[in-house]
Design an enzyme around this catalytic site. Sequence first.
Site, short mmCIF file in Angstrom:
data_model
loop_
_atom_site.label_atom_id
_atom_site.label_comp_id
_atom_site.label_asym_id
_atom_site.label_seq_id
_atom_site.Cartn_x
_atom_site.Cartn_y
_atom_site.Cartn_z
N GLY A 227 19.47 39.07 47.84
CA GLY A 227 20.75 39.52 48.36
C GLY A 227 21.79 38.42 48.28
O GLY A 227 21.76 37.58 47.37
N SER A 228 22.69 38.41 49.23
CA SER A 228 23.84 37.49 49.19
C SER A 228 23.46 36.09 49.66
O SER A 228 22.56 35.92 50.49
CB SER A 228 24.97 38.03 50.07
N GLU A 247 16.31 35.00 46.51
CA GLU A 247 16.95 35.27 45.23
C GLU A 247 18.37 35.74 45.53
O GLU A 247 18.58 36.85 46.02
CB GLU A 247 16.17 36.35 44.46
N LEU A 248 19.35 34.87 45.24
CA LEU A 248 20.71 35.10 45.72
C LEU A 248 21.66 35.37 44.55
O LEU A 248 21.29 35.97 43.57
CB LEU A 248 21.13 33.90 46.57
N CYS A 283 22.46 40.62 39.27
CA CYS A 283 22.56 39.21 39.69
C CYS A 283 22.86 38.28 38.53
O CYS A 283 23.50 37.25 38.70
CB CYS A 283 21.27 38.78 40.37
N GLU A 377 30.83 35.46 42.76
CA GLU A 377 30.08 36.52 42.08
C GLU A 377 30.84 37.83 42.22
O GLU A 377 30.99 38.36 43.32
CB GLU A 377 28.69 36.66 42.69
#
Length: 476
Positions: A227-228, A247-248, A283, A377
Amino acid sequence: MKKGLFIDGKEVVSTNTYAVIQPHTEDEIARVADATEQEMQKAIDHAYEAFEEMKALTANERAEILYKAADLLEENKEDFSRVIALEACKPITAARGEIDRSVQTLRFSGEEAKHIAGEYIPLDAAKGGEGRDAYTIHEPIGVVGAITPFNFPLNLVVHKVGPALASGNTIIVKPAEQTPLTSLKLAELFTKAGLPDGAFNVVPGEGPKLGKVMLDDPRVQKISFTGSPQVGKLIKSQAGLKRVTLELGSNSALYVDASVKDSLEQVAEKAVTGAFIYNGQVCISTQRIYVHEDVFEGFKQSFVEKTNKVTFGDPLDDKTMVTSLINRKSQERILSWIDEAIENGATLLTGGERKASGILPTVLTGIQTSDKVSCQEIFGPVVVLQPVENHEEALRMMNESDFGLNAGVFTNNLQQALKIAHGLDVGQVLVNDVPTTRFDHMPYGGVKDSGYGHEGIKYAIKEMTRLKMISLNYRF
């Protein structure tokens, strides 16, 4: 349609529900359980109880369950694809591709279940260690808590579920509020595949309150979150001694060198796909493209022409590549970022218009490095093109980012490729591929604000097991 929680191998009706909305039509497609803290606690209870049975399974038994789940998923490809297309508003062709990848991910998980091995340690290498043989084993850690995003509601769930089950753990999935239906279907499928009850639980609902229950419960040994960066940092600060994989985000960069001037059309085609596949809600979506000044104009023209051919439409239409975003809030945010860049002097080459709940594929040039479309992002169908003098300038600009997940380089100069690959501050470098490239068995993890730890089946298993050494004194 109403869907409950999935706990202890069966659906559990919940008093509270919320609506799941199809973003493109904004129609309600289901009402799903809005779990309470007590219901999450119940899921943890059952996962903890099921751990004894899971860790007692042989490697072959775990592998066979994963293989069976892969087969069942493959048999139900169209059903799962339609659910993903509806709840995630993912074009149906991309949804089918996600199913194919998920089948492969499950099979990789089954294969890795049989290869979780330690090593022999010669203790007699140390004085006093004579007469001892030693070896290491990898043991499952227990209950894994997984918090997953909307953009890959199956494969990113499978990337947590597969390694957890392969290594003998149990797992609780808290899916994104927008996309719970796929996870619930997957849990039902695993029960049919013979997974012990309680080994895989799904608890939909609000992330902050349900995530806190997992963070506070000592029986949950690991949190795996996608996520963020903001939420990821919060989780890490509250996790204590739990293991954490994060996992960003990213704003993936690509460099196109002058040495590929004879292949610009091909590179542009790949880059357009990398930028706009699933609305850029990936992502590792290609967001920043730096092009050698000698070939910039030719690349720009080709890229814009190909962008204008990208089809916007209904996610259930096979011709659609770009469709509505996951919600109106994302649409408004992205449009405001585009406006900001233009106000700061950027040139809009194409797109920048709202359509339904989405945005037409957008290409900008002449941006400032401080513009949000470049430094943050964007998670939407927007890409920026910038000319650079040489690969050294490209490398510097690619690294001018708070993120570091994937990066791509197109060049026919091997020495240059290696210099850039070694110089990039990212987790993965793809030479002669766009950064929007991932194979499900490769290591996958970021640096800086892009994450902590690694996924990819073999590598995720390492982070879901504990190393134990056993010594045998045969001279006793």
